[in-house]
Enzyme design. Structure first.
Site, short mmCIF file in Angstrom:
data_model
loop_
_atom_site.label_atom_id
_atom_site.label_comp_id
_atom_site.label_asym_id
_atom_site.label_seq_id
_atom_site.Cartn_x
_atom_site.Cartn_y
_atom_site.Cartn_z
N HIS A 22 -8.33 -15.18 -1.27
CA HIS A 22 -8.20 -15.08 0.17
C HIS A 22 -6.91 -15.24 0.34
CE1 HIS A 22 -8.46 -16.67 4.58
NE2 HIS A 22 -8.95 -15.26 4.50
N ASP A 30 4.32 4.40 -3.33
CA ASP A 30 4.43 5.93 -3.60
C ASP A 30 5.40 6.12 -4.85
OD1 ASP A 30 6.95 5.92 -2.61
OD2 ASP A 30 6.35 6.48 -0.62
N ASP A 66 -8.64 -8.86 4.98
CA ASP A 66 -8.76 -10.27 5.52
C ASP A 66 -8.96 -10.41 7.20
OD1 ASP A 66 -8.15 -13.03 6.48
OD2 ASP A 66 -6.49 -13.31 5.46
N MET A 76 5.03 0.74 5.62
CA MET A 76 6.44 0.71 5.73
C MET A 76 7.02 1.87 6.64
SD MET A 76 9.52 2.08 3.03
CE MET A 76 9.09 0.90 1.81
N TYR A 114 9.85 -4.53 1.62
CA TYR A 114 10.11 -4.95 0.37
C TYR A 114 10.22 -6.27 -0.09
CZ TYR A 114 12.38 -0.15 -0.36
OH TYR A 114 12.57 1.12 -0.29
N TYR A 132 6.89 7.55 2.46
CA TYR A 132 6.41 6.50 3.35
C TYR A 132 4.97 6.24 2.93
CZ TYR A 132 11.06 6.24 5.49
OH TYR A 132 12.28 6.54 5.83
N ASN A 134 3.63 3.79 1.27
CA ASN A 134 3.48 2.58 0.64
C ASN A 134 2.55 1.69 1.71
OD1 ASN A 134 5.79 3.21 -1.25
ND2 ASN A 134 6.89 3.38 0.53
#
Length: 143
Positions: A22, A30, A66, A76, A114, A132, A134
């Site tokens: 958890h 990508d 979660d 991102m 990042y 984009y 990601n």
């Protein structure tokens, strides 16, 4: 082979998903994402022949998000001035909604993304060509 487990999930990735607890996070990157350098202190899983959409869908088949955080899914955000369309985000949203209705998705600035990815338990490298594409997922609990 096992029943009910998407075949795209390798034994290595299944083991990683099981090890995660958890609050742990996993990044899906990508084809342009700097997977190896981001995963220097975590685990790198290569799924180069697959797209981010199918990888996200397969992971969320087994992976609870979660519910104790506002947004367990992070994308991102597009760099200001970068004239890029992100239709894949709609596909990500549909997959998240399918697997965990109501789960929120947030966008975070590129370099913050990042830094967050560097703290992930694992990083999954895909062959996704969309820009984009990601995503970071935060693991929840099975209730």
């Amino acid at each position: 082979m096992l029943k009910g487990i998407p075949s795209i999930l390798s034994p290595e990735l299944l083991k990683i998903l099981m090890e995660m607890g958890h609050g742990d996070t996993i990044a899906i990157g990508d084809g342009n994402f700097p997977h190896a350098s981001i995963a220097k202190n975590s685990i790198l899983v290569r799924l180069d022949g697959h797209g981010a959409v199918e990888v996200l869908d397969a992971i969320l088949t087994l992976f609870p998000l979660d519910t104790y955080v506002d947004a367990p899914v992070s994308l991102m955000e597009v760099v200001p001035g970068d004239n890029v369309e992100t239709p894949i985000w709609d596909e990500f949203a549909q997959i998240v909604e399918k697997h965990q209705p109501g789960a929120k998705i947030r966008q975070i600035e590129r370099f913050e993304f990042y830094e967050t990815a560097k703290k992930c338990y694992a990083v999954v490298a895909t062959g996704e060509t969309a820009m984009y594409a990601n995503v970071i997922l935060q693991k929840g609990v099975v209730k």
